[in-house]
Structures are given as C-alpha cells and as structure tokens.
Design a protein around this motif. Structure first.
Motif, PDB file in Angstrom:
ATOM      1  N   LEU A 392     -26.115  57.142  26.464  1.00 16.00           N
ATOM      2  CA  LEU A 392     -26.620  57.444  27.667  1.00 16.00           C
ATOM      3  C   LEU A 392     -27.634  56.261  28.274  1.00 16.00           C
ATOM      4  CD1 LEU A 392     -27.985  61.049  26.718  1.00 16.00           C
ATOM      5  CD2 LEU A 392     -25.966  60.329  27.967  1.00 16.00           C
ATOM      6  N   PRO A 393     -27.617  56.247  29.365  1.00 18.48           N
ATOM      7  CA  PRO A 393     -28.431  55.271  30.186  1.00 18.48           C
ATOM      8  C   PRO A 393     -30.079  55.355  29.797  1.00 18.48           C
ATOM      9  CG  PRO A 393     -28.045  56.589  31.852  1.00 18.48           C
ATOM     10  CD  PRO A 393     -27.104  56.935  30.698  1.00 18.48           C
ATOM     11  N   ARG A 394     -30.808  54.178  29.536  1.00 12.86           N
ATOM     12  CA  ARG A 394     -32.191  54.401  29.090  1.00 12.86           C
ATOM     13  C   ARG A 394     -33.233  54.078  30.292  1.00 12.86           C
ATOM     14  NH1 ARG A 394     -29.741  51.399  24.623  1.00 12.86           N
ATOM     15  NH2 ARG A 394     -28.980  52.623  23.311  1.00 12.86           N
ATOM     16  N   ILE A 395     -34.175  54.810  30.318  1.00 13.10           N
ATOM     17  CA  ILE A 395     -35.390  54.469  31.078  1.00 13.10           C
ATOM     18  C   ILE A 395     -36.504  54.362  30.489  1.00 13.10           C
ATOM     19  CG2 ILE A 395     -36.958  55.556  32.906  1.00 13.10           C
ATOM     20  CD1 ILE A 395     -34.721  57.320  33.562  1.00 13.10           C
ATOM     21  N   LEU A 396     -37.207  53.217  30.692  1.00 13.78           N
ATOM     22  CA  LEU A 396     -38.535  52.917  29.752  1.00 13.78           C
ATOM     23  C   LEU A 396     -39.678  52.987  30.816  1.00 13.78           C
ATOM     24  CD1 LEU A 396     -39.857  51.275  27.494  1.00 13.78           C
ATOM     25  CD2 LEU A 396     -39.501  49.144  28.905  1.00 13.78           C
ATOM     26  N   LEU A 397     -40.726  53.818  29.898  1.00 18.66           N
ATOM     27  CA  LEU A 397     -42.104  53.990  30.678  1.00 18.66           C
ATOM     28  C   LEU A 397     -42.826  52.887  29.967  1.00 18.66           C
ATOM     29  CD1 LEU A 397     -42.486  57.786  30.843  1.00 18.66           C
ATOM     30  CD2 LEU A 397     -41.450  56.300  32.616  1.00 18.66           C
ATOM     31  N   LEU A 398     -43.555  51.900  30.945  1.00 19.73           N
ATOM     32  CA  LEU A 398     -44.389  51.030  30.406  1.00 19.73           C
ATOM     33  C   LEU A 398     -45.852  51.273  30.614  1.00 19.73           C
ATOM     34  CD1 LEU A 398     -44.248  48.186  28.662  1.00 19.73           C
ATOM     35  CD2 LEU A 398     -44.046  47.191  30.959  1.00 19.73           C
ATOM     36  N   THR A 399     -46.662  51.648  29.526  1.00 19.74           N
ATOM     37  CA  THR A 399     -47.945  51.867  29.759  1.00 19.74           C
ATOM     38  C   THR A 399     -48.862  50.859  29.445  1.00 19.74           C
ATOM     39  OG1 THR A 399     -48.288  53.005  27.715  1.00 19.74           O
ATOM     40  CG2 THR A 399     -47.725  54.238  29.539  1.00 19.74           C
ATOM     41  N   ALA A 400     -50.408  50.753  29.787  1.00 22.01           N
ATOM     42  CA  ALA A 400     -51.205  49.786  29.628  1.00 22.01           C
ATOM     43  C   ALA A 400     -52.539  50.158  28.799  1.00 22.01           C
ATOM     44  CB  ALA A 400     -51.399  48.901  30.673  1.00 22.01           C
ATOM     45  N   THR A 401     -52.511  51.456  28.773  1.00 20.51           N
ATOM     46  CA  THR A 401     -53.756  51.997  27.920  1.00 20.51           C
ATOM     47  C   THR A 401     -53.599  53.180  27.156  1.00 20.51           C
ATOM     48  OG1 THR A 401     -54.418  53.694  29.658  1.00 20.51           O
ATOM     49  CG2 THR A 401     -55.123  51.276  30.284  1.00 20.51           C
TER      50      THR A 401
END
Length: 475
Positions: A392-401
């Motif tokens: 499946l295609p992938r989605i990345l959530l990029l957090t900073a805290t």
C-alpha cells in the motif's frame, strides 16, 4: 552526541509494581541496571522521589550512587511537593492507615530524607491521576480491561473508592473490601497491576519517557509500557558492554571503581569521542532490522533471543581482532587509574563500532531490508521494502514535539486501533498507526527546527529512504 532519546523512567524501583508481579529488586540488581543505563544511554533517567526512599532494594551504597547520578545530572528525582517538609507531611497523610509498611515517614522526621532531594517538579499529584484512571477503568463496561475484572474485584474497587478519605491509592486500600466481597489472590493481582500501570503511565506521560526492558520478572510491564524495544533492553545492553570489555564495571561494586565512575559521570558520559550510546543504538537498530517478519509478530523474548544470536555471531567473527583491555589497564588490583578511563572508553567505542560494521556486512538478512555499505562507515541505506507483505502507498506524519506525537498516537489509536511495534530506520523510530483510505500511515518525530542531527530535514531524508512515502504531512 545529540540523537533523540526518550528519558528513562525507573519503574523497577517501584515496590508496589514489583509486588503486583511477585518481583523483588535487590541492591545488586539496582546498581547493575543503573550502571548499564549510565554507560549506554545518553538520555537522563528519572523517578518519583518516593520510589527512592520507599524501595527496600536501596542500601546505603545504592543511595550514594543515586546521589552521584543526581549530582551529575544523569538522574532526576520528581516530586509534586515543593519542599522536603511538604513531602514528608503528605506521606504521613497518605499512609496513616499503613504505617507498618512505611515506617520511615513516622519516625525520625524529614531530615533523613535530605541526602537525595527532588530536582524535578511535577504539576499534577499522582493520587489524583490514579483515582481518575481507576474510575475510568471500572466505568468502561465494554472495554477489554473490564472483561478482566471479576465481580468481587469490581465491587471492591467501587466500595474502596467510595469509602476513601484521603488514603494513598495502593492495593491495601481495597484489601478489606475485596475480602468482604469474596475476592481471590487473582483479584488482588489484577487490581495491583492496574494501579501500577496507571502509576507508571502517569510518570511516563510527565516526561514523555520510556522504560528499560528485559529485567527478569517484569516482562508484564515490558509489553504494556515499552515503546522503543530493543533500544533499552537490559540483557542486550549488557551483552554489548561485555563485547566492549566493560562488563567488569557492571559486575564489581561501584565504590571499588570510583576512579572510573567519577570522571565518566561528570565529564565523559556525553563527550564527543567517549560517548557509547549512539553506537549502541546503531547496533540494536541494525540487528532489529534484520529480524524476519515472523519474529516481529511475536514476543520481545523471541526478538531478544534472535538479536542476541546476531550480536554473538558478529562478536565471534571479531574476537581475534578485539582484545579486551580491562585487565591490562588496571593500575593495581583494585583501581582503574584516572588516566586510564579515557583509553578504556575509546577502546570500548572502537570495539562497538567494529561490531556495528560487522553486522552491516553480514550476509544473512532473513529476507529483510538489505544494507548498502560504503567503505567502513556505519551507514544503512534501505534498498528493499521494510514491509514485503504489503504494497500500500504510505503516508508519513512528521511531528516536532512530544505533545504533537502523543496527540497523534492517541487519536489514531482511537480510530484505527492499537498500533503495531515500532520500526527503526538509520536515525529515526517510525510508529505504524494503521491503515486509512487505502494507505499505511506512519509517524516519526524530529527535534524542533529543520537543521541539526535530529532535525526535520534529516528525519525526512531518513524516512524517504526507509518508507518511500507518497505524502509527508507536517502539523
């Protein structure tokens, strides 16, 4: 060394937690674990000040070592109270019904508690958090946790909470009500473990922390609380320290090696050239990434066994090249000279870097991501799919805290269900949040800011190589 690491919560010092699974810490175990942590982790560790004073496993030498760790900013003691006197009076109120198990709060006064003092303030008192957790636990009639509560246990909790007039929330609060309701030892265990889980989660949430895994007798909490296995796994860390020639420092009492521990803790632990944590982390990530999917789906014990086998095999291949220097660097029969501490750490780091390179050169990858090698550098470029079973295609959530990360994890867990075990890239830990709209969703946390060793740019770069996402989202 500036890699992102979560602070380590010292849950194994909790006497009530140990009781819930029939675990008894000893002074030897506590000292060994604290030394392993100091040598292999650049993050700090912490616990409530009450755990330090109430733990029967801390003898005078252990407390002196904890005081040294606190003085060196390796360990932080946490308290909701502002002064020793306030803490002492609060314990007297909480344990007035249980003086036999907490005699230190009812004799001698607060002066005896000044040798180790709280250095970190916690804004919420623990009792309020425990009460809220227990009330929520018994109110969710359709939850999985409720199914584990028998009718006598449920009745005892409800009666105990209703009758409570200020006592501490421990299993002793519910004992008389459980006996009246016809409860069993199993009911006591369920209640005790739920209280300990709530207590630990309260402290983990306070600092965004993690726990050590692999302490014999505490595997119940490993599965429930640990988020970054195997990076803080005690048996694996000890194996790596043995490979580096440092195991005698773990085995022998710290006062006999104070000429090592004093300069290490005050000067060298996080100094460039002497820090071991990044190399240790690289080794454990590399070994973990080599495990087959079938092992990832099983217990930590299964993964630990396979990772240890990988390390031992690589160590065996290097043994003729890695002489252990410890014996030859003794000034006499009882001390390591101060001038020998730096060479000892340099040799240890060199040994571990060689082991990391050997793991990356390994020909056995069990069908998992292969490693692209560039000379002798410890670099890992993932060239195959880390999830060969899915496309499946992938989605990345990029957090900073930590706040963003916690919010995202909780929201996706409520919507998509419990998340899977984390994955480890070259520099970054990835949380698998589940599937949504035909995509696999992952989360990674960087440090605040774009630049830096763990900034968003390098974190995103690592993610593109490891996950190949079709979309990256920055809150």
């Amino acid at each position: 060394m500036y890699e992102h690491q979560h602070p380590i919560y010292l849950h194994f010092l909790d006497r009530e937690l140990g009781f819930s699974v029939d675990f008894r810490a000893t002074p030897l175990l506590v000292e060994r674990v604290l030394k392993i942590l100091a040598l292999t982790c650049s993050a700090s560790c912490y616990c409530g000040i009450s755990l330090i004073w109430e733990s029967p496993a801390l003898n005078a030498d252990c407390r002196r070592f904890i005081a040294l760790l606190e003085e060196s900013d390796v360990l932080g003691a946490v308290s909701y109270n502002g002064t020793v006197e306030e803490f002492y009076e609060s314990r007297q109120r909480l344990y007035a019904h249980d003086t036999q198990r907490y005699p230190l709060y009812f004799s001698g006064g607060p002066d005896g508690l000044r040798t180790i003092r709280a250095t970190l303030h916690k804004p919420q008192d623990t009792t309020s958090a425990l009460l809220k957790d227990l009330e929520l636990w018994i109110s969710k009639s359709s939850s999985l946790s409720r199914k584990k509560i028998t009718a006598p246990a449920l009745q005892a909790i409800e009666d105990g909470l209703q009758a409570r007039t200020g006592e501490a929330v421990t299993y002793r609060l519910f004992d008389p009500f459980l006996a009246k309701a016809g409860g069993t030892a199993a009911d006591t265990g369920v209640i005790s473990r739920q209280i300990s889980l709530a207590y630990s989660r309260h402290y983990l949430d306070y600092a965004g922390g993690d726990i050590l895994t692999g302490i014999k007798g505490l595997s119940f909490f490993d599965d429930q609380l640990a988020t970054a296995f195997p990076l803080h796994d005690v048996p694996l860390l000890l194996l790596l320290l043995d490979t580096a020639g440092l195991s005698p420092l773990i085995e022998e009492p710290w006062p006999t090696r104070r000429t090592f521990w004093d300069p290490f803790l005050t000067e060298l632990r996080n100094a460039d050239g002497y820090n071991l944590s990044m190399t240790v982390r690289t080794i454990l990530q590399a070994a973990h990434n080599q495990l087959p999917p079938s092992v990832h789906a099983h217990s930590q014990y299964a993964a630990r066994t396979r990772i240890a086998a990988l390390i031992k095999r690589a160590r065996h291949d290097l043994e003729t090249k890695l002489p252990r220097p410890y014996g030859s660097w003794r000034d006499n029969d009882t001390h390591i000279g101060e001038h020998s501490t730096k060479p000892l750490l340099v040799h240890a780091r060199t040994s571990l870097e060689a082991l990391a390179q050997a793991l990356h050169r390994s020909d056995v990858y069990w069908g998992l991501p292969q490693v692209e090698r560039k000379g002798d550098a410890v670099t890992a470029a993932i060239t195959s799919d880390p999830h060969p079973a899915t496309h499946l295609p992938r989605i990345l959530l990029l957090t900073a805290t930590q706040v963003e990360t916690k919010c995202a994890l909780e929201t996706f867990a409520q919507t998509l269900g419990p998340r899977k075990k984390p994955l480890f890239g070259e520099h970054t830990t990835y949380f698998s949040l589940g599937q949504a709209h035909g995509c696999d969703v992952y989360l990674a946390q960087s440090e605040a800011g774009a630049a830096g060793p763990s900034g968003s740019i390098l974190t995103a770069h690592d993610a593109f190589r490891f996950l190949d996402p079709v979309l990256s989202v920055v809150p």
